[in-house]
Design a protein around this motif. Structure first.
Motif, PDB file in Angstrom:
ATOM      1  N   GLU A 267       0.814  -0.916  -0.097  1.00  0.00           N
ATOM      2  CA  GLU A 267      -0.205   0.367   0.056  1.00  0.00           C
ATOM      3  C   GLU A 267       1.442   0.884  -0.059  1.00  0.00           C
ATOM      4  OE1 GLU A 267      -3.201   1.731  -0.954  1.00  0.00           O
ATOM      5  OE2 GLU A 267      -3.447   0.114  -0.072  1.00  0.00           O
ATOM      6  N   THR A 268       1.896   1.569   0.779  1.00  0.00           N
ATOM      7  CA  THR A 268       2.905   1.972   1.137  1.00  0.00           C
ATOM      8  C   THR A 268       3.274   2.472  -0.467  1.00  0.00           C
ATOM      9  OG1 THR A 268       3.803   1.699   3.390  1.00  0.00           O
ATOM     10  CG2 THR A 268       5.104   3.471   1.433  1.00  0.00           C
ATOM     11  N   ASN A 269       3.854   1.142  -1.289  1.00  0.00           N
ATOM     12  CA  ASN A 269       4.061   1.585  -2.625  1.00  0.00           C
ATOM     13  C   ASN A 269       3.025   2.818  -3.225  1.00  0.00           C
ATOM     14  OD1 ASN A 269       6.499  -0.416  -4.731  1.00  0.00           O
ATOM     15  ND2 ASN A 269       6.026   1.490  -4.948  1.00  0.00           N
TER      16      ASN A 269
ATOM     17  N   ARG B 164      16.248   9.071   3.938  1.00  0.00           N
ATOM     18  CA  ARG B 164      15.437   9.575   6.020  1.00  0.00           C
ATOM     19  C   ARG B 164      15.242   7.763   6.369  1.00  0.00           C
ATOM     20  NH1 ARG B 164      12.774  13.050   2.618  1.00  0.00           N
ATOM     21  NH2 ARG B 164      11.233  12.793   3.017  1.00  0.00           N
ATOM     22  N   ILE B 165      14.194   6.905   5.490  1.00  0.00           N
ATOM     23  CA  ILE B 165      14.249   5.723   5.315  1.00  0.00           C
ATOM     24  C   ILE B 165      15.343   4.794   6.231  1.00  0.00           C
ATOM     25  CG2 ILE B 165      13.022   3.678   5.184  1.00  0.00           C
ATOM     26  CD1 ILE B 165      10.788   5.319   3.223  1.00  0.00           C
ATOM     27  N   ALA B 166      16.092   5.102   5.927  1.00  0.00           N
ATOM     28  CA  ALA B 166      16.995   4.237   6.244  1.00  0.00           C
ATOM     29  C   ALA B 166      17.737   4.934   7.396  1.00  0.00           C
ATOM     30  CB  ALA B 166      18.351   4.221   5.037  1.00  0.00           C
TER      31      ALA B 166
ATOM     32  N   ASP C 131       8.472  11.178   6.017  1.00  0.00           N
ATOM     33  CA  ASP C 131       7.771  11.817   4.913  1.00  0.00           C
ATOM     34  C   ASP C 131       7.032  12.762   5.418  1.00  0.00           C
ATOM     35  OD1 ASP C 131       5.573  11.979   2.774  1.00  0.00           O
ATOM     36  OD2 ASP C 131       4.311  11.764   3.802  1.00  0.00           O
ATOM     37  N   GLN C 132       6.346  13.287   6.756  1.00  0.00           N
ATOM     38  CA  GLN C 132       6.633  13.776   7.196  1.00  0.00           C
ATOM     39  C   GLN C 132       7.862  15.084   7.317  1.00  0.00           C
ATOM     40  OE1 GLN C 132       3.240  15.271   9.103  1.00  0.00           O
ATOM     41  NE2 GLN C 132       2.821  13.389   7.856  1.00  0.00           N
ATOM     42  N   VAL C 133       8.764  14.803   7.918  1.00  0.00           N
ATOM     43  CA  VAL C 133      10.194  14.983   7.829  1.00  0.00           C
ATOM     44  C   VAL C 133      11.099  14.885   7.004  1.00  0.00           C
ATOM     45  CG1 VAL C 133      12.442  15.502   9.500  1.00  0.00           C
ATOM     46  CG2 VAL C 133       9.729  14.785  10.254  1.00  0.00           C
TER      47      VAL C 133
ATOM     48  N   LEU D  64       5.301  17.416  15.403  1.00  0.00           N
ATOM     49  CA  LEU D  64       5.595  17.247  13.555  1.00  0.00           C
ATOM     50  C   LEU D  64       4.889  18.668  12.886  1.00  0.00           C
ATOM     51  CD1 LEU D  64       6.158  13.978  12.870  1.00  0.00           C
ATOM     52  CD2 LEU D  64       8.140  15.725  13.522  1.00  0.00           C
ATOM     53  N   ALA D  65       3.585  18.567  13.219  1.00  0.00           N
ATOM     54  CA  ALA D  65       2.816  19.936  13.132  1.00  0.00           C
ATOM     55  C   ALA D  65       3.793  21.098  12.794  1.00  0.00           C
ATOM     56  CB  ALA D  65       1.489  20.332  12.922  1.00  0.00           C
TER      57      ALA D  65
END
Length: 464
Positions: free
Chosen positions: A44-46, A299-301, A324-326, A364-365
């Motif tokens: 779903e992410t992909n 960033r994920i890594a 995805d947020q940062v 994060l907002a």
């Protein structure tokens, strides 16, 4: 089938190989119908990322090749597939992990390193922090040149690039690489005299030496007492006339002795204002390498590696959500992970996607920022060291054309104003000038990494 294959082949030449392999390659063609292509993503992410970033470009490529309009439909992933495509690179540990231990209170802004989140390794006499190593630096397309250059100067017997000048926005890893260079040199040559310091500290030590009449000791330390000097944040030497003079002579002495000089700043040498031209040119004598904000995959890594060092398996969907947020700052990225692990530890909760949303969304907002054309014009003028009046004039000298186009591009992108409205803001009679500048910058950004770095630095300043 050839329609799909040809479209992928053309797309692969337009985006980075890393992004293509990560997000496009996993998507499969399920069926080719007379007026549509049925696709399927493995997760779903992909699927979400592919639809957001690559569906429209592929549709356009197919239209260009066939002259026909095809609809592209991406089916949901097979039942049970929820992990992101990055998950395959990070296998979960073979046995269940022990519950998280309570974490000590931590500052949110810290540079990504290999040490546990709750530890603070002391600085050595050289000013180096032993936690900042090449092994703990996550390399990717955004920092590949800088990382390779840092490795090269740290392992070469004689200075290979001297000086090495690293530049990029705050929080992208410049300081980490400076420390990593010093630590690697000391690992290979334990007797090397390595000194790391910020330019602020250099200024303070110079002022102290002047006041206490110990300039001889100051000069001996910096010009004769070190084989390698790592100077951070040199943009702050701007307008410091006396200190610039001292740094100029220090640089000359070190360079003539073939001692390595590594510098970092938040902009390129020629963009640092109020410094002597002879000092600016010396900054650019060797190799200048930029570091851009890390891509999503990097960033994920970073998040997965950091969590692994803490003995925590971070689910790939959670890592994707945070990354995805940062988007721009590694320090913020690590701060978000610190907060998540701390809340999970204190509450005894399992780190799920839902838990991450509840824990981090508020932190994060960002408050809404009013961005005006005037703000953008002033920021661009300051960044490129030109006058606001010149950006708004009809003159077209070489040093004005690009900054003016950049200002128009950023204004269209961030203010929400139309081309005609922006033509008034920029004192133009024809709004096609704004449109042309916007398209020109968009095209250049596809292949000009230097301009991309400039735009990102400006956006960081405008949006903060």
């Amino acid at each position: 089938m050839s329609v799909w294959v040809n479209a992928l082949d053309r797309l692969s030449k337009k985006i980075s190989a890393h992004s293509f392999e990560m997000w496009v390659r996993p998507v499969e063609l399920v069926a080719l119908e007379p007026d549509r292509l049925i696709l399927r993503a493995p997760t779903e992410t992909n699927r979400t990322w592919f639809e957001k970033h690559y569906l429209a470009p592929i549709r356009d490529l197919i239209r260009e090749e066939t002259g026909r309009e095809y609809a592209l439909v991406v089916e949901p992933p097979p039942a049970g597939a929820s992990a992101s495509p990055v998950a395959a690179r990070f296998e979960p540990p073979p046995a269940p992990l022990a519950p998280l231990a309570p974490l000590a209170p931590l500052a949110a802004e810290r540079t990504f390193t290999s040490a546990p989140l709750g530890s603070q390794a002391p600085l050595s006499a050289s000013g180096l922090n032993p936690r900042y190593l090449f092994e703990s630096f996550v390399a990717g397309p955004s920092n590949q040149l800088a990382y390779a250059a840092a490795r090269a100067v740290a392992t070469a017997e004689a200075p290979r690039y001297n000086p090495l000048f690293l530049w990029g926005a705050a929080g992208v890893g410049k300081t980490h690489l400076l420390h990593a260079i010093g630590n690697e040199i000391l690992r290979v040559r334990p007797d090397a005299r390595v000194l790391y310091l910020s330019v602020e500290r250099f200024i303070n030590e110079y002022v102290h030496a002047v006041r206490t009449q110990t300039m001889h000791d100051f000069r001996t330390r910096f010009r004769e007492g070190c084989d390698v000097i790592l100077l951070d944040d040199v943009q702050y030497i701007s307008a410091k006339e006396a200190t610039q003079e001292e740094l100029f002579h220090t640089f000359n002495e070190l360079h003539s002795r073939e001692h390595l000089v590594v510098l970092s700043a938040d902009r390129k040498p020629h963009e640092i204002q109020d410094i002597h031209e002879r000092l600016r040119t010396r900054f650019g004598w060797g190799l200048t390498a930029d570091i851009e904000p890390p891509e999503l995959e990097v960033r994920i890594a970073i998040l997965r590696k950091k969590a692994e060092q803490e003995g925590v398996f971070l689910d790939s969907d959670v890592a994707y959500f945070i990354a995805d947020q940062v988007k721009s700052n590694v320090r913020e990225l690590e701060g978000a992970l610190v907060r998540l692990l701390a809340f999970a530890s204190l509450s005894g909760s399992t780190i799920t996607l839902e838990f991450a949303r509840k824990t981090l969304l508020g932190a994060l907002a960002r408050p809404a920022t009013t961005i005006t054309t005037d703000n953008i014009i002033r920021a661009v003028a300051e960044y490129y060291s030109v006058k606001v009046a010149d950006l708004l004039s009809e003159r077209r000298p070489k040093n004005i054309v690009l900054p003016r186009a950049v200002a128009m591009y950023l204004a269209y992108k961030h203010t929400g104003r139309s081309y005609p409205e922006l033509s008034t803001d920029f004192k133009k009679n024809d709004h096609t000038t704004i449109r042309s500048a916007n398209l020109k910058i968009k095209v250049r950004l596809e292949h000009d990494t230097s301009l991309r770095g400039e735009i990102q630095s400006l956006e960081a300043k405008i949006l903060r």
